[in-house]
Design an enzyme around this catalytic site. Sequence first.
Site, mmCIF file in Angstrom:
data_model
loop_
_atom_site.group_PDB
_atom_site.id
_atom_site.type_symbol
_atom_site.label_atom_id
_atom_site.label_comp_id
_atom_site.label_asym_id
_atom_site.label_seq_id
_atom_site.Cartn_x
_atom_site.Cartn_y
_atom_site.Cartn_z
ATOM 1 N N LYS A 126 0.863 -1.187 0.000
ATOM 2 C CA LYS A 126 0.000 0.000 0.000
ATOM 3 C C LYS A 126 0.895 1.231 0.000
ATOM 4 C CE LYS A 126 -4.364 1.291 0.228
ATOM 5 N NZ LYS A 126 -5.569 0.670 -0.357
ATOM 6 N N ASP A 166 -6.874 4.565 -4.836
ATOM 7 C CA ASP A 166 -7.521 4.443 -3.524
ATOM 8 C C ASP A 166 -8.142 5.810 -3.267
ATOM 9 O OD1 ASP A 166 -7.926 2.734 -1.052
ATOM 10 O OD2 ASP A 166 -6.986 4.451 -0.108
HETATM 11 P P1 NDP Z 1 -13.044 8.022 -2.944
HETATM 12 O O1 NDP Z 1 -11.965 9.010 -2.696
HETATM 13 O O2 NDP Z 1 -13.585 7.864 -4.309
HETATM 14 O O3 NDP Z 1 -14.283 8.321 -1.968
HETATM 15 C C1 NDP Z 1 -14.140 8.353 -0.596
HETATM 16 C C2 NDP Z 1 -15.440 8.804 0.017
HETATM 17 O O4 NDP Z 1 -15.327 8.765 1.439
HETATM 18 C C3 NDP Z 1 -15.807 10.226 -0.328
HETATM 19 O O5 NDP Z 1 -17.202 10.349 -0.321
HETATM 20 C C4 NDP Z 1 -15.186 11.013 0.819
HETATM 21 O O6 NDP Z 1 -15.814 12.260 1.056
HETATM 22 C C5 NDP Z 1 -15.438 10.083 1.989
HETATM 23 N N1 NDP Z 1 -14.370 10.244 3.007
HETATM 24 C C6 NDP Z 1 -13.028 10.127 2.827
HETATM 25 N N2 NDP Z 1 -12.365 10.357 3.960
HETATM 26 C C7 NDP Z 1 -13.309 10.648 4.872
HETATM 27 C C8 NDP Z 1 -13.263 10.978 6.239
HETATM 28 N N3 NDP Z 1 -12.102 11.072 6.908
HETATM 29 N N4 NDP Z 1 -14.453 11.195 6.876
HETATM 30 C C9 NDP Z 1 -15.634 11.091 6.194
HETATM 31 N N5 NDP Z 1 -15.736 10.780 4.898
HETATM 32 C C10 NDP Z 1 -14.590 10.565 4.258
HETATM 33 O O7 NDP Z 1 -12.494 6.632 -2.373
HETATM 34 P P2 NDP Z 1 -12.991 5.161 -2.690
HETATM 35 O O8 NDP Z 1 -14.456 5.144 -2.875
HETATM 36 O O9 NDP Z 1 -12.113 4.608 -3.727
HETATM 37 O O10 NDP Z 1 -12.597 4.410 -1.324
HETATM 38 C C11 NDP Z 1 -13.480 4.354 -0.197
HETATM 39 C C12 NDP Z 1 -13.002 3.275 0.740
HETATM 40 O O11 NDP Z 1 -12.969 2.017 0.049
HETATM 41 C C13 NDP Z 1 -11.589 3.448 1.304
HETATM 42 O O12 NDP Z 1 -11.549 2.897 2.604
HETATM 43 C C14 NDP Z 1 -10.747 2.608 0.366
HETATM 44 O O13 NDP Z 1 -9.539 2.201 0.966
HETATM 45 C C15 NDP Z 1 -11.678 1.447 0.144
HETATM 46 N N6 NDP Z 1 -11.428 0.656 -1.046
HETATM 47 C C16 NDP Z 1 -11.455 1.231 -2.289
HETATM 48 C C17 NDP Z 1 -11.244 0.437 -3.402
HETATM 49 C C18 NDP Z 1 -11.369 0.982 -4.780
HETATM 50 O O14 NDP Z 1 -11.266 0.185 -5.729
HETATM 51 N N7 NDP Z 1 -11.618 2.260 -4.967
HETATM 52 C C19 NDP Z 1 -10.909 -0.997 -3.278
HETATM 53 C C20 NDP Z 1 -11.003 -1.507 -1.925
HETATM 54 C C21 NDP Z 1 -11.233 -0.681 -0.864
HETATM 55 P P3 NDP Z 1 -15.141 13.587 0.453
HETATM 56 O O15 NDP Z 1 -15.448 13.564 -1.022
HETATM 57 O O16 NDP Z 1 -15.793 14.705 1.171
HETATM 58 O O17 NDP Z 1 -13.684 13.468 0.746
#
Ligand code: NDP
Length: 444
Positions: A126, A166
């Site tokens: 990672k 991510d």
């Molecule tokens: P994105 O950046 O596309 O979206 C993240 C979302 O979570 C946004 O809505 C963001 O809001 C919100 N968010 C982020 N940080 C915080 C925080 N500290 N408090 C509240 N809301 C928060 O990321 P992904 O959708 O790709 O990833 C989401 C999760 O899934 C993560 O844990 C990631 O590690 C996991 N994941 C992702 C994969 C992938 O293929 N994308 C694969 C496996 C796991 P805002 O826009 O306001 O920041």
Amino acid sequence: MSYVDEVIELVVKKNPAEPEFHQAVKEVLESLRVVVEANEERYRKDALLERLVEPERQLKFRVPWVDDNGQVQVNTGYRVQFNSAIGPYKGGLRLHPSVNLGIIKFLGFEQIFKNSLTGLPIGGGKGGSDFDPKGKSDREVMAFCQSFMTELCKYIGADTDVPAGDIGTGAREIGYMYGQYKRIRGLFEGVLTGKGLTYGGSLARTEATGYGLLYLTAEMMKINGIEIAGKTIAVSGSGNVAIYAIEKAHEMGAKCVTASDSTGWIYDSEGIDVAALKEIKEVRRARLTEYQSYRPNSEYHEGRGVWSVKVDVALPCATQNELHLEDAKTLTANGCVAVAEGANMPTTLEATEYLQSNGVLFAPGKAANAGGVATSALEMSQNSERLSWTFEEVDARLQRIMVNICHDMADSAERYGCKGNYVIGANIAGFEKVVAAMEAQGIV
Ligand code: NDP
């Protein structure tokens, strides 16, 4: 003291100020107790757990770049190459101000078992940086990505370490990083996944994590005699995972009524309008407050709150530690039957335990969100073959992988006398393969 407790203590002592890493190690090792106890003498002699919790390599580097005002900015870059026993390191790059070494280590550690669970030959890693792409111009994001890759490119490669997206790292960032890698190394190879379709990306990669989450959730519910069609679902987040989870849930006949971002959340009793969500988040990169202009009857609330809604299923898809004990109590009291983690470690340990002991089906992230990395591995296969598979072919493979993961975690739990405990099942299934490979390869 038991071997598991000794190693947890050692991790805390050797890695102070890394609470997320401690939490991940504790969660995994606690659930492996039955397996470790059955093999304790051999594992101790080979220091197997001590080797498992120590990354093979961790890189931390300076990332200087120039902003639009001509001011030099300095961020910190990380890549933790945790375990390559079963394949090249594989895992995303997180760009978020909260990123630090402990967070990258927790994610890298979890990634080892998740990748193993997919049944594909990929090790665990990672990386990321405390850079925040939010509010930056495209040129600033490019400047950062190029500087980040200028250093990272020395340590990665299609057969050694293949990073992906991510939080904060989407198609734009991957594109800039790939361009810089190619320019410096002179190689057009599958060194990153999540690439654009015009230069080696895989169809269905964008959808994979969200779709995979629903394939697994539906299968877990089916094993337990529950249909997902007709169910009401609460989703947190509004990023890549959340958007495609909502899309697939609607295709399956369920209804998602919430989404959130880091400032607030929305409730739409008629079901979230996915096209509007995509427009707001993927195209305009705007806040969720905008959703009401598309759906005037929906509600917007500041702060947290998606878990207070009465639903049958909860899918946390935002970030770590976003579903707390109080939320678990509310969900359970409201009749929620299943929780599946789209994000990595979104549920606190206490909340997980509460849900499990109150009969709520619980699918841990390392199984439930493995569709993203599984499809990344399929992207690597296509790059090696120099071929592109159709959307349907990738999606069908993804579906098979998620169904297999679901049965593997259920069977492993049952084999060790913990029927229905999918946290234990997923950890054991992932662990057994990695450990067998580590033992076969000697003390390295
Ligand atoms: P994105 O950046 O596309 O979206 C993240 C979302 O979570 C946004 O809505 C963001 O809001 C919100 N968010 C982020 N940080 C915080 C925080 N500290 N408090 C509240 N809301 C928060 O990321 P992904 O959708 O790709 O990833 C989401 C999760 O899934 C993560 O844990 C990631 O590690 C996991 N994941 C992702 C994969 C992938 O293929 N994308 C694969 C496996 C796991 P805002 O826009 O306001 O920041």
